[in-house]
Design a protein around this motif. Sequence first.
Motif, PDB file in Angstrom:
ATOM      1  N   GLN A 291      45.162  36.303  38.128  1.00 21.93           N
ATOM      2  CA  GLN A 291      44.212  35.299  37.626  1.00 21.93           C
ATOM      3  C   GLN A 291      44.514  33.909  38.160  1.00 21.93           C
ATOM      4  O   GLN A 291      43.842  32.947  37.779  1.00 21.93           O
TER       5      GLN A 291
ATOM      6  N   ASP B  14      36.153  32.037  38.478  1.00 23.95           N
ATOM      7  CA  ASP B  14      35.440  32.359  39.717  1.00 23.95           C
ATOM      8  C   ASP B  14      34.378  31.303  39.978  1.00 23.95           C
ATOM      9  O   ASP B  14      33.259  31.371  39.475  1.00 23.95           O
TER      10      ASP B  14
ATOM     11  N   THR C 212      38.472  35.744  43.196  1.00 29.56           N
ATOM     12  CA  THR C 212      38.917  36.853  42.343  1.00 29.56           C
ATOM     13  C   THR C 212      39.209  38.118  43.150  1.00 29.56           C
ATOM     14  O   THR C 212      39.527  39.159  42.581  1.00 29.56           O
TER      15      THR C 212
END
Length: 484
Positions: free
Chosen positions: A228, A323, A445
């Motif tokens: 992440q 994102d 991502t």
Amino acid sequence: MALSTLRIIGFINGIFLITLAVSMTIPMLTLLIFDRAQDLNAFLWASLVTFLAGLALVIQGRPQGTELRPRDMYLLTVSSWITVGVFAALPFLFTQHMSYTDSFFESMSGITATGATVLSGLDSMSPGILIWRSLLHWLGGIGFIAMAVAILPMLRIGGMRLFQTESSDRSDKVMPRSHMVAKYMVAAYVGISLLGCLAFWVAGMGLFDAINHTMSAIATGGFSTSDQSIGKWTQPAVHWVAVVLMILGSLPFVLYVSFMRGNFRALLKDQQVHGFFSILLSTWLVLGTWYWLTTDLHWLDALRHVAVNTTSIMTTTGFALGDYTLWGGFAGMLFFYLGFIGGCSGSTAGGLKIFRFQVAYILLKANLQQLVHPRAVIKQQYNQHRLDEDIVRSILTFSFFFTITIAVLALALTLCGLDWITALSGAASTVSGVGPGMGQIIGPTGNFASLPDTAKWLLSLGMLLGRLEVITVLVVCLPAFWRH
């Protein structure tokens, strides 16, 4: 090229490899601390192979009385980055059981502080590999600062002579001063790293994550310990610390030297620093306000998300807070443009660099004035340096080949079966040193693991070309370079 010259270049490369082998003790100690000794043998073998290769180059001895000419620096620069990338891939090859293509891609991305990755599952990955990735960023960052300050100005690459200092002067008279400048730069780099690690830790990160993200942020690299990225931590303080560190890594380190030597106004007076902050803060306000109006976030939260992502892209770091490719066409296109701009000259950031855009504006303004007043003598200066024809030609040449490199690389990637968004953004992000591209495959991502091997080798070449300012590599490829 003379044999004695090749021997001294091999000697210096050997020293680099021995340094790299010694650096592998850091992930070994990390594995022992975390009680993950199963990867220890792999790092031991990687370190041993690297050390023996370096020793073989060093043991042949440095030729006495041989000095490198400026043209020899081209080969030294290119060969050292390739050699380090080849051997830095060994820990990935031995511990992750990756193909050598993937291992080299990861190591080249690390040492050039690009941040593109083929790895996933970072949250549960071996701490030895995680610290090795970040350490490659950190070592590559200080290496690029030294190259941008000492070598590129001497080689007249891309207008870098504008920033020639005593550290790039080869005369005996200033040699003690150049050594002092190098010591100050290393002190500034280490000092900011230590302060950044402490700040991340106080902000809410664990110590191991703080160390990794500090090395990644100051080198404007982008490797993280989580899939992440920086978004794993929800504390706003962590995000703002990352922003500050990315900015510090993108400012000219020679100005830090001036600051440490008593010139406290050096950073405030520099034209390039003014331009960097003008573009960055303007983007924060415009995109932050737009993001606030189009979402349900509080204005400060919207500004924080925008600040992290825009600073990451413009400084070519590659951290991501969510994102950002889902923010719409306007934001996506703006992010694409920001990756080309980059940070300041003499920093760890990639891209075209702020000063080249500023010089282009000065030239455009002067040409327009010349059209209005044909007989006028228009003075062209940048940061109190006269823009002579040699500097202007160097900047225009670099900018042209930088753009052409991205275009040719993107075209080659489409021949590997990539769609045009992945190909174009992948070429742009690797040459500029940003890391993540655009689209579902290599976006913030995703990663580069699913790309064909040929595409990975092409992108690795793009990282090298971008980090070494393109011209340095092209010169070595000329047949005339190898003729005596």
